[in-house]
Motif scaffolding. Structure first.
Motif, mmCIF file in Angstrom:
data_model
loop_
_atom_site.group_PDB
_atom_site.id
_atom_site.type_symbol
_atom_site.label_atom_id
_atom_site.label_comp_id
_atom_site.label_asym_id
_atom_site.label_seq_id
_atom_site.Cartn_x
_atom_site.Cartn_y
_atom_site.Cartn_z
ATOM 1 N N LEU A 1 0.836 -1.206 0.000
ATOM 2 C CA LEU A 1 0.000 0.000 0.000
ATOM 3 C C LEU A 1 0.871 1.256 0.000
ATOM 4 O O LEU A 1 0.587 2.208 -0.733
ATOM 5 C CB LEU A 1 -0.946 0.003 1.202
ATOM 6 C CG LEU A 1 -2.125 -0.959 1.118
ATOM 7 C CD1 LEU A 1 -2.822 -1.066 2.470
ATOM 8 C CD2 LEU A 1 -3.109 -0.513 0.041
ATOM 9 N N ARG A 2 1.920 1.250 0.815
ATOM 10 C CA ARG A 2 2.839 2.409 0.845
ATOM 11 C C ARG A 2 3.449 2.645 -0.530
ATOM 12 O O ARG A 2 3.517 3.778 -1.007
ATOM 13 C CB ARG A 2 3.948 2.194 1.874
ATOM 14 C CG ARG A 2 3.609 2.734 3.241
ATOM 15 C CD ARG A 2 4.822 2.827 4.152
ATOM 16 N NE ARG A 2 5.491 1.551 4.393
ATOM 17 C CZ ARG A 2 5.085 0.639 5.262
ATOM 18 N NH1 ARG A 2 4.015 0.854 6.002
ATOM 19 N NH2 ARG A 2 5.749 -0.498 5.410
ATOM 20 N N GLU A 3 3.901 1.579 -1.160
ATOM 21 C CA GLU A 3 4.506 1.696 -2.491
ATOM 22 C C GLU A 3 3.519 2.236 -3.516
ATOM 23 O O GLU A 3 3.906 2.978 -4.422
ATOM 24 C CB GLU A 3 5.035 0.339 -2.950
ATOM 25 C CG GLU A 3 6.215 -0.150 -2.145
ATOM 26 C CD GLU A 3 6.545 -1.614 -2.391
ATOM 27 O OE1 GLU A 3 7.492 -2.087 -1.742
ATOM 28 O OE2 GLU A 3 5.854 -2.292 -3.183
ATOM 29 N N ALA A 4 2.251 1.868 -3.365
ATOM 30 C CA ALA A 4 1.209 2.331 -4.284
ATOM 31 C C ALA A 4 0.671 3.702 -3.890
ATOM 32 O O ALA A 4 -0.197 4.243 -4.582
ATOM 33 C CB ALA A 4 0.063 1.320 -4.320
ATOM 34 N N LYS A 5 1.174 4.240 -2.764
ATOM 35 C CA LYS A 5 0.686 5.519 -2.228
ATOM 36 C C LYS A 5 -0.841 5.490 -2.049
ATOM 37 O O LYS A 5 -1.560 6.391 -2.438
ATOM 38 C CB LYS A 5 1.104 6.681 -3.115
ATOM 39 C CG LYS A 5 2.616 6.875 -3.164
ATOM 40 C CD LYS A 5 3.009 8.011 -4.054
ATOM 41 C CE LYS A 5 4.466 8.351 -4.090
ATOM 42 N NZ LYS A 5 5.459 7.374 -4.036
ATOM 43 N N MET A 6 -1.285 4.390 -1.436
ATOM 44 C CA MET A 6 -2.708 4.168 -1.202
ATOM 45 C C MET A 6 -2.921 3.853 0.275
ATOM 46 O O MET A 6 -2.104 3.163 0.889
ATOM 47 C CB MET A 6 -3.202 2.999 -2.071
ATOM 48 C CG MET A 6 -4.692 2.737 -1.982
ATOM 49 S SD MET A 6 -5.226 1.292 -2.956
ATOM 50 C CE MET A 6 -4.987 1.892 -4.622
#
Length: 83
Positions: free
Chosen positions: A14-19
Motif C-alpha cells: 500500500l505504501r509503495e502504491a501511495k494508497m
C-alpha cells in the motif's frame, strides 16, 4: 521446493502504491476491518481476495506475502505432526 506463507506484506505494498487502507477498502468495496486484519496479520487473505487485492494494486499475487522455503524433509515432519 515447497513454500509456506509468511508475513503479510500488504502494508508495504500500500505504501509503495501511495494508497491508504481506506482507499483500498473503497476501491474493492470491502469493510475496513477486513483489510486491517490482513495488514496486521490477524487473518490471511483467501486466494480470491489476494488476487483481487493484487489486481487493484497492479502487483503480482506473490508480492502480498513473504514466502518461506520449506525443505521436503521439513514438510514431511509437519505432515506427520498433523496426523
Amino acid at each position: 521446493m515447497s513454500f509456506r506463507v509468511g508475513r503479510c506484506l500488504l502494508a508495504e505494498r500500500l505504501r509503495e502504491a501511495k494508497m491508504t487502507q481506506q482507499e483500498l477498502c473503497e476501491k474493492l468495496d470491502m469493510p475496513p476491518s477486513q483489510v486491517s486484519d490482513w495488514v496486521n496479520d490477524v487473518k490471511r487473505m483467501s486466494l480470491g481476495n489476494a488476487k483481487t487485492v493484487a489486481h487493484a494494486l497492479r502487483i503480482h499475487i506473490d508480492d502480498l506475502y513473504e514466502w518461506i522455503p520449506v525443505k521436503p524433509t521439513e514438510r514431511k515432519r509437519a505432515r506427520r505432526r498433523k496426523e
